[in-house]
Enzyme design. Structure first.
Site, mmCIF file in Angstrom:
data_model
loop_
_atom_site.group_PDB
_atom_site.id
_atom_site.type_symbol
_atom_site.label_atom_id
_atom_site.label_comp_id
_atom_site.label_asym_id
_atom_site.label_seq_id
_atom_site.Cartn_x
_atom_site.Cartn_y
_atom_site.Cartn_z
ATOM 1 N N GLU A 28 4.479 -10.691 -6.369
ATOM 2 C CA GLU A 28 3.333 -10.860 -7.268
ATOM 3 C C GLU A 28 3.559 -10.299 -8.675
ATOM 4 O OE1 GLU A 28 3.642 -8.859 -4.756
ATOM 5 O OE2 GLU A 28 2.434 -7.041 -4.868
ATOM 6 N N GLY A 74 0.852 -1.194 0.000
ATOM 7 C CA GLY A 74 0.000 0.000 0.000
ATOM 8 C C GLY A 74 0.877 1.229 0.000
ATOM 9 N N ASP A 122 -18.429 -11.191 -21.467
ATOM 10 C CA ASP A 122 -18.998 -11.297 -20.116
ATOM 11 C C ASP A 122 -20.478 -11.652 -20.141
ATOM 12 O OD1 ASP A 122 -16.494 -10.408 -19.588
ATOM 13 O OD2 ASP A 122 -17.091 -8.372 -19.088
ATOM 14 N N SER A 162 -25.277 -8.830 -24.685
ATOM 15 C CA SER A 162 -24.779 -7.935 -25.735
ATOM 16 C C SER A 162 -24.038 -8.720 -26.810
ATOM 17 C CB SER A 162 -23.833 -6.906 -25.114
ATOM 18 O OG SER A 162 -22.611 -7.541 -24.761
ATOM 19 N N GLY A 163 -23.712 -9.970 -26.496
ATOM 20 C CA GLY A 163 -22.910 -10.754 -27.439
ATOM 21 C C GLY A 163 -21.433 -10.700 -27.107
ATOM 22 N N GLY A 164 -21.042 -9.832 -26.151
ATOM 23 C CA GLY A 164 -19.652 -9.755 -25.705
ATOM 24 C C GLY A 164 -19.328 -10.929 -24.773
#
Ligand code: XMP
Length: 513
Positions: free
Chosen positions: A171, A55, A227, A223-225
C-alpha cells in the site's frame, strides 16, 4: 447490501488508511472495520474480499489483537499484509517467530510464482518491508511464492481457498508495483467490479439522505472551507430548502470572506443561509486572553453557544449535518486509540456537542479529503473552494500572537490579503499547503519619509506539506517575498517590518499558536 466491496480489518497499522485509498483508487469501495468484527456480521454485509492490515503487535502474544477465527471459514478471499499475513499463518496452523534481524525499508522481492496475486510482475521487484517477526512454518495447503534476503517466506498463497499473505507493504509508495498487487486481488481473485466513483456516490447518498430525513429539517454550520461547503451542497441537492446553513461571522475571518460566502451560497445557489454577525461576542470573550489553548477553548465554546441560539430560532429542526471525514472516524476507533499527544486541540473547535439534542448526519464520514474534493467537483463547486488552503477554526485569533483586538485584526486582515494576492499572482498558491501572515506582539523602529516609525512586525508563513503533519518552509522566490514585504509595509497602516519564517515542522508547528 453493497456488492463488490472490500472489508479491511484494522490491526492498528499506520498504513491502514492507505490500503483503503489504494483499493478505492482502483474503483472498488473499501471500508475499514474493527479488527474483531464478528464473522457472522461480516458475512451479512457480504464483502467480496477481506484484507487483514498490518499492525505493531506480535501475533504470538496473548494480548495482541486477533480476528474472529470464523473469518477464515466464510469462503471469502483474504489478503493478509505484514501482521495480517502472520495472523493468517498463525491461525491456520503455521508458525510465526521473531526474525534474527528486523527487516526495514526497501528490499528486493524474488517472486517464485507469477500467478494470481503477482500476475504481471517481474521476477524481482522492489518492495517496502517493516517487520520484526516472520512466518517460519507454512500452514497446510499453503506454499511460499516469494522471498527476500532476510525472509525466505515473504509471500504465501493457498490458491484453493484464495488466501494470500505478503510480508511487505504493497500500500505504500515505496512498493512501486503495489497497485498491481491490489488490482490482482480485486479483479483476478475477488472478481470485484469497479463501481466506486463520485457520480454513483452522489446518487446513492442523496437517495439515502432523503430516506433518512424524510420531511424533516436539517441544520449545518458552514465555514466556507472545503468540507463544510461540500456538505452543504450535498444536502442542498438532497433536500433543498429544508436545509439551513448557519454561517457565523466570528470576526476572526479573512478579508471579504463573509461577502464571498454570502454571494456564492445565498445569491448564486439560493441556499437558506443564515449569517450571524457575532464579532462583538467573540471579541468580548477573547478580551485579555493570551494563552493559545485558552483562545481555542473560548472560541469553541462561544461558537457552540451562538450556533445553538441561532438553531433554536429555526423551530423544529431534528437533524444536524456535520462534515466529519474518514480519517477522524478511523482514528477514533483504532485498536490503539490515537497515539499522538495533544499539541494543539485542533479538531475540537467547531465540533458540536451531543447535548444539543440533534440527530447527527455525517454523509462524508467514509470519504478521504481528496474524495471530498472530487465530490465537490461532481456537485459543481468551483476550484477556488475545493483547493483552498486550510484555515483553522479559531481563525486569525491564533495568528495574532497575544491578545486579539479589533485593531490588530484589521492590520492582519489587510496584510494577509496582500500576501495571498501576490502568492496567487505568482502562480504559487496551488503548490503551497498554506500561506498566511502572523501579527507579532512587538513594535520595532523604522523610518518612513524621514520620519521615525514605531510599529508592528508581520511574519510571513508559507509551507509545503502533504497532510499538515510535517511541513517544510516554502522556498518562495526572493522577488515575490520582496514584493509582498514592500506592499505590506507601504499599504498596511501600523506595520513597518516584515520577516519570513524559515522553520519547518517539526520542530515548529505550522500555525504560530
Ligand atoms: P499545526 O499548527 O499544528 O497545524 O502545525 C496543522 C494544521 O492544522 C491547522 N490548525 C487548526 N485547524 N483548528 C483547526 O480547525 C485549530 O485550532 C487549528 N490549529 C491548527 C493548521 O492550520 C494546519 O493546517
Amino acid at each position: 447490501m453493497r456488492k463488490d466491496w472490500i472489508a479491511i480489518l484494522d490491526f492498528g497499522s499506520q498504513y491502514t488508511h492507505l490500503i483503503a485509498r489504494r483499493i478505492r483508487e482502483c474503483g472498488v469501495y473499501s471500508e475499514i472495520v474493527p479488527y474483531n468484527i464478528k464473522a457472522k456480521e461480516l458475512l451479512a454485509r457480504g464483502p467480496s474480499g477481506i484484507v487483514l492490515s498490518g499492525g505493531p503487535a506480535t501475533v504470538t502474544f496473548q494480548k495482541s489483537p486477533k480476528p474472529d477465527p470464523g473469518i477464515f471459514n466464510l469462503g471469502i478471499p483474504i489478503l493478509g499484509i505484514c501482521y495480517g499475513a502472520q495472523l493468517m499463518a498463525y491461525f491456520l496452523g503455521g508458525k510465526v517467530s521473531k526474525a534474527k534481524e528486523r527487516e526495514y525499508g526497501r528490499t528486493i522481492l524474488r517472486i517464485k510464482s507469477k500467478g494470481d496475486i503477482f500476475k504481471g510482475l517481474s521476477p524481482e521487484e522492489i518492495v517496502w518491508m517493516s517487520h520484526g517477526d516472520r512466518i517460519t512454518k507454512l500452514p497446510l495447503g499453503f506454499r511460499p511464492i516469494a522471498s527476500t534476503e532476510n525472509s525466505p517466506i515473504a509471500a504465501i498463497e493457498n490458491r484453493e481457498k484464495r488466501f494470500f499473505g505478503v510480508q511487505f507493504h504493497p500500500e505504500v509508495v515505496h512498493t512501486p508495483k503495489g497497485g498491481i498487487i491490489f488490482r490482482n486481488f480485486l479483479f483476478e481473485i475477488t472478481k470485484s467490479k469497479p463501481s466506486w466513483d463520485m457520480k454513483s456516490f452522489v446518487k446513492e447518498t442523496i437517495k439515502n439522505l432523503r430516506q433518512e430525513i424524510g420531511e424533516g429539517k436539517v441544520v449545518c454550520a458552514l465555514s466556507g472551507g472545503v468540507d463544510s461547503s461540500v456538505l452543504t451542497m450535498l444536502l442542498y441537492k438532497a433536500i433543498g430548502k429544508r436545509l439551513f446553513a448557519i454561517f457565523i461571522d466570528n470576526g476572526l475571518l479573512r478579508k471579504n470572506e463573509v461577502k464571498v460566502v454570502k454571494e456564492r451560497f445565498r445569491d448564486m445557489y439560493h441556499i437558506n443561509l443564515i449569517t450571524v454577525s457575532a464579532e462583538d461576542i467573540f471579541l468580548k470573550a477573547l478580551k485579555g486572553i493570551i494563552h493559545p489553548e485558552k483562545k481555542r477553548k473560548i472560541i469553541g465554546r462561544t461558537f457552540i453557544k451562538v450556533f445553538e441560539e441561532e438553531a433554536k430560532k429555526l423551530g423544529e429542526v431534528k437533524f444536524l449535518a456535520q462534515g466529519t471525514l474518514y480519517p477522524d472516524v478511523i482514528e477514533s476507533r483504532s485498536p490503539w486509540g490515537s497515539p499522538s499527544a495533544t499539541i494543539k486541540t485542533h479538531h475540537n473547535v467547531g465540533g458540536l456537542p451531543p447535548r444539543l439534542g440533534f440527530k447527527l448526519i455525517e454523509p462524508l464520514r467514509f470519504l478521504f479529503k481528496d474524495e471530498v474534493r472530487l465530490l465537490g467537483k461532481e456537485l459543481g463547486l468551483p476550484e477556488e473552494i475545493l483547493y483552498r488552503h486550510p484555515f483553522p477554526g479559531p481563525g486569525l485569533a491564533v495568528r495574532i500572537i497575544g491578545e486579539v483586538t479589533k485593531e490588530k485584526l484589521e492590520i492582519l486582515r489587510e496584510a494577509d490579503w496582500i500576501l495571498l494576492e501576490e502568492i496567487k499572482n505568482a502562480g504559487l498558491y496551488k503548490n503551497l499547503w498554506q500561506s498566511f501572515c502572523v501579527l507579532l506582539p512587538v513594535k520595532t523602529v523604522g523610518v518612513m519619509g524621514d520620519k521615525r516609525t514605531y510599529e508592528f512586525v508581520i511574519a510571513i508563513r508559507a509551507v509545503t506539506s502533504l497532510d499538515g503533519m510535517t511541513a517544510d518552509w516554502a522556498k518562495i522566490p526572493y522577488e515575490v517575498l520582496e514584493r509582498i514585504a514592500h506592499r505590506i509595509v507601504n499599504e498596511v497602516k501600523g506595520v513597518n517590518r516584515v520577516v519570513y519564517d524559515i522553520s519547518s515542522k517539526p520542530p515548529s508547528t505550522i500555525e504560530w499558536e
